[in-house]
Design an enzyme around this catalytic site. Structure first.
Site, mmCIF file in Angstrom:
data_model
loop_
_atom_site.group_PDB
_atom_site.id
_atom_site.type_symbol
_atom_site.label_atom_id
_atom_site.label_comp_id
_atom_site.label_asym_id
_atom_site.label_seq_id
_atom_site.Cartn_x
_atom_site.Cartn_y
_atom_site.Cartn_z
ATOM 1 N N TYR A 148 1.007 -0.957 0.041
ATOM 2 C CA TYR A 148 0.000 0.108 -0.045
ATOM 3 C C TYR A 148 0.737 1.172 0.096
ATOM 4 O O TYR A 148 0.554 2.114 -0.864
ATOM 5 C CB TYR A 148 -0.978 0.122 1.419
ATOM 6 C CG TYR A 148 -1.448 1.379 1.605
ATOM 7 C CD1 TYR A 148 -0.994 2.262 2.500
ATOM 8 C CD2 TYR A 148 -2.776 1.718 0.774
ATOM 9 C CE1 TYR A 148 -1.534 3.596 2.746
ATOM 10 C CE2 TYR A 148 -3.482 3.004 1.115
ATOM 11 C CZ TYR A 148 -2.890 3.931 2.112
ATOM 12 O OH TYR A 148 -3.315 4.746 2.156
HETATM 13 N N1 LIG Z 1 -9.252 7.246 6.273
HETATM 14 C C1 LIG Z 1 -8.230 7.713 6.469
HETATM 15 O O1 LIG Z 1 -8.142 7.994 7.750
HETATM 16 C C2 LIG Z 1 -7.147 7.971 5.743
HETATM 17 C C3 LIG Z 1 -7.285 8.077 4.078
HETATM 18 N N2 LIG Z 1 -6.183 8.199 3.210
HETATM 19 C C4 LIG Z 1 -6.805 8.545 1.770
HETATM 20 O O2 LIG Z 1 -7.657 9.348 1.649
HETATM 21 C C5 LIG Z 1 -8.465 8.826 0.760
HETATM 22 C C6 LIG Z 1 -9.903 8.521 1.082
HETATM 23 O O3 LIG Z 1 -9.820 7.769 2.126
HETATM 24 P P1 LIG Z 1 -11.371 7.048 2.616
HETATM 25 O O4 LIG Z 1 -12.340 7.741 2.485
HETATM 26 O O5 LIG Z 1 -10.924 6.300 3.900
HETATM 27 O O6 LIG Z 1 -11.195 5.679 1.564
HETATM 28 P P2 LIG Z 1 -12.188 4.371 1.237
HETATM 29 O O7 LIG Z 1 -11.152 3.433 2.154
HETATM 30 O O8 LIG Z 1 -13.355 4.681 2.154
HETATM 31 O O9 LIG Z 1 -12.082 4.159 -0.059
HETATM 32 C C7 LIG Z 1 -12.645 5.076 -0.920
HETATM 33 C C8 LIG Z 1 -13.327 4.562 -2.265
HETATM 34 O O10 LIG Z 1 -12.319 3.885 -2.987
HETATM 35 C C9 LIG Z 1 -13.024 2.938 -4.003
HETATM 36 N N3 LIG Z 1 -12.352 1.891 -4.273
HETATM 37 C C10 LIG Z 1 -11.390 1.073 -3.711
HETATM 38 N N4 LIG Z 1 -11.068 0.367 -4.796
HETATM 39 C C11 LIG Z 1 -11.301 0.655 -5.987
HETATM 40 C C12 LIG Z 1 -11.105 0.361 -7.303
HETATM 41 N N5 LIG Z 1 -10.236 -0.754 -7.467
HETATM 42 N N6 LIG Z 1 -11.773 0.853 -8.320
HETATM 43 C C13 LIG Z 1 -12.637 1.926 -7.992
HETATM 44 N N7 LIG Z 1 -12.886 2.451 -6.692
HETATM 45 C C14 LIG Z 1 -12.150 1.887 -5.866
HETATM 46 C C15 LIG Z 1 -13.815 2.411 -2.682
HETATM 47 O O11 LIG Z 1 -15.192 1.690 -3.287
HETATM 48 P P3 LIG Z 1 -16.210 0.711 -2.827
HETATM 49 O O12 LIG Z 1 -16.825 1.322 -1.611
HETATM 50 O O13 LIG Z 1 -16.919 0.262 -3.959
HETATM 51 O O14 LIG Z 1 -15.242 -0.421 -2.500
HETATM 52 C C16 LIG Z 1 -14.186 3.341 -1.874
HETATM 53 O O15 LIG Z 1 -15.593 3.998 -1.837
HETATM 54 C C17 LIG Z 1 -7.889 7.599 0.067
HETATM 55 O O16 LIG Z 1 -7.072 7.877 -0.919
HETATM 56 C C18 LIG Z 1 -6.900 6.950 1.131
HETATM 57 O O17 LIG Z 1 -5.875 6.298 1.034
HETATM 58 C C19 LIG Z 1 -5.036 8.602 3.565
HETATM 59 C C20 LIG Z 1 -4.738 8.529 5.033
HETATM 60 C C21 LIG Z 1 -5.706 8.200 6.236
HETATM 61 N N1 LIG Z 2 -8.323 3.899 1.357
HETATM 62 C C1 LIG Z 2 -8.035 3.981 2.526
HETATM 63 N N2 LIG Z 2 -6.603 4.614 2.888
HETATM 64 C C2 LIG Z 2 -6.486 4.709 4.011
HETATM 65 C C3 LIG Z 2 -7.379 4.536 5.054
HETATM 66 C C4 LIG Z 2 -8.684 4.035 4.759
HETATM 67 O O1 LIG Z 2 -9.646 3.863 5.674
HETATM 68 N N3 LIG Z 2 -8.803 3.895 3.424
HETATM 69 N N4 LIG Z 2 -6.980 4.716 6.547
HETATM 70 C C5 LIG Z 2 -5.937 4.786 6.739
HETATM 71 C C6 LIG Z 2 -5.604 5.035 8.367
HETATM 72 O O2 LIG Z 2 -6.399 5.886 9.041
HETATM 73 C C7 LIG Z 2 -4.171 5.281 8.783
HETATM 74 O O3 LIG Z 2 -3.957 6.575 8.274
HETATM 75 C C8 LIG Z 2 -4.097 5.439 10.495
HETATM 76 O O4 LIG Z 2 -4.175 4.063 10.969
HETATM 77 C C9 LIG Z 2 -4.681 5.040 6.010
HETATM 78 N N5 LIG Z 2 -5.142 4.936 4.500
#
Ligand SMILES: NC(=O)C1=CN([C@@H]2O[C@H](COP(=O)(O)OP(=O)(O)OC[C@H]3O[C@@H](n4cnc5c(N)ncnc54)[C@H](OP(=O)(O)O)[C@@H]3O)[C@@H](O)[C@H]2O)C=CC1
Ligand SMILES: Nc1nc2c(c(=O)[nH]1)N=C([C@H](O)[C@@H](O)CO)CN2
Length: 236
Positions: A148
Site C-alpha cells: 500500500y
Molecule cells: N481514512 C483515513 O484515515 C485515511 C485516508 N487516506 C486516503 O484518503 C482517501 C480517502 O480515504 P477513505 O475515504 O478512507 O477511503 P475508502 O477506504 O473509504 O475508499 C474510498 C473509495 O475507493 C473505492 N475503491 C477502492 N478500490 C477501488 C477500485 N479498484 N476501483 C474503484 N474504486 C475503488 C471504494 O469503493 P467501494 O466502496 O465500492 O469499495 C471506496 O468507496 C484515500 O485515498 C485514502 O488512501 C489517507 C490517510 C488516512
Molecule cells: N483507502 C484508505 N486508505 C487509508 C485508510 C482507509 O480507511 N482507507 N485509513 C488509513 C488509516 O487511518 C491510517 O492513516 C491510520 O491508521 C490510511 N489509509
C-alpha cells in the site's frame, strides 16, 4: 474558448472522505462527476443534487480505459480531477503479488492513465487542477502495509512528474493525510494507539481533506507540492 464552469471529477466518492468532499464541492457550486465502484444509498443524494455518478472499477488497464471513454462521452472539459479512490489493506501471505498489482492499479495506473487521457479535458477549462490523495505513511514507510505504502509513494512521484509535464496550464498537487477517519471495525485499542501517534492526538474527520482541496483549487501558484495533513505525526 475556455470553459469557466467545467465539472470536477472525484473518484471513489460513494463514501467517507470522497463523499464528504463531493458534498462540500456541490455546496460551493461546482458541477460534479463522481465515480463509484459499488452502489450505495448516499449516491442518490449526490444525484439529487445534480452530480453525475459514473461506475468505475479500476481493476486493470481495460476497465480504466473503459471508464475514460465513458467519461469523455459525458463531458468535453474538466475543472479538476481528484484521485481519491483507494484500497487499504495488508497483503495476505501467499497473495502478495496480487495485492501489489491491485494497489498499484488503483493508486498508480488509474491516476496515470486518467491524467494522460484527461489532460485534454482539463486544457479546455479556464483553470485546471489535478489532485492526488496520498498518505503521510510514505514519509517513513509501513512495516504492516508495504505494498500500500509503495503504491502511494508512486502516486507522490506522479505528482512531481505530471506537475512538470502539464505546467503552466494544469497545476498538479497532492494531499498526504495521516489518520482522518477510523473504520467501523477499528477497536478501542487500535483507536487509542492511532491517536497517540500524532502531536495533536485527535481524529480530524474528512473536512481537513476538503479544506486542503479548496486551498489547492483556489491558490494559483502551487504545483508539484504534496500537502502534509498529519496532526504533527512527524514530531512524535
Ligand atoms: N481514512 C483515513 O484515515 C485515511 C485516508 N487516506 C486516503 O484518503 C482517501 C480517502 O480515504 P477513505 O475515504 O478512507 O477511503 P475508502 O477506504 O473509504 O475508499 C474510498 C473509495 O475507493 C473505492 N475503491 C477502492 N478500490 C477501488 C477500485 N479498484 N476501483 C474503484 N474504486 C475503488 C471504494 O469503493 P467501494 O466502496 O465500492 O469499495 C471506496 O468507496 C484515500 O485515498 C485514502 O488512501 C489517507 C490517510 C488516512
Ligand atoms: N483507502 C484508505 N486508505 C487509508 C485508510 C482507509 O480507511 N482507507 N485509513 C488509513 C488509516 O487511518 C491510517 O492513516 C491510520 O491508521 C490510511 N489509509
Amino acid at each position: 474558448m475556455s470553459v469557466t464552469n467545467a465539472p470536477i471529477l472525484i473518484t471513489g466518492a460513494s463514501q467517507r472522505v470522497g463523499l464528504h468532499c463531493a458534498e462540500r464541492l456541490l455546496d460551493d457550486g461546482h458541477s460534479l462527476i463522481v465515480t463509484y465502484r459499488s452502489e450505495k444509498p448516499e449516491l442518490e443524494t449526490l444525484r439529487a443534487r445534480g452530480a453525475l455518478t459514473l461506475h468505475a472499477d479500476f481493476t486493470n488497464e481495460t476497465s480504466i480505459l473503459a471508464f475514460i471513454e465513458h467519461l469523455k462521452a459525458h463531458t468535453d472539459a474538466l475543472r479538476a480531477i481528484v484521485h481519491n479512490a483507494s484500497a487499504w489493506f495488508a497483503e495476505a501471505p501467499g497473495e502478495e503479488a496480487a495485492a501489489f498489482q491491485q494497489l498499484f492499479t488503483v493508486h498508480m495506473l488509474a491516476p496515470y492513465l486518467i491524467n494522460l487521457h484527461g489532460a485534454a479535458l482539463l486544457q479546455r477549462s479556464e483553470r485546471a487542477d489535478i489532485i492526488h490523495i496520498s498518505d503521510d505513511v510514505v514519509r517513513k514507510g509501513s512495516g504492516n502495509r508495504p505494498a500500500y505504502c509503495a503504491s502511494k509513494a508512486g502516486l507522490d512521484s506522479l505528482t512531481l512528474s505530471f506537475a512538470a509535464r502539464f505546467a503552466p496550464h494544469i497545476k498538479v498537487n497532492g494531499i498526504a493525510p495521516a489518520l482522518l477517519m477510523f473504520n467501523p471495525d477499528d477497536d478501542a485499542e487500535y483507536r487509542s494507539k492511532a491517536l497517540k501517534k500524532s502531536a495533536l492526538g485527535f481524529e480530524p474527520g474528512p473536512d481537513v481533506v476538503y479544506q486542503s482541496l479548496r486551498y489547492l483549487l483556489d491558490t494559483p501558484y502551487i504545483t508539484g507540492t504534496t500537502l502534509t495533513v498529519n496532526g504533527g505525526r512527524h514530531l512524535k
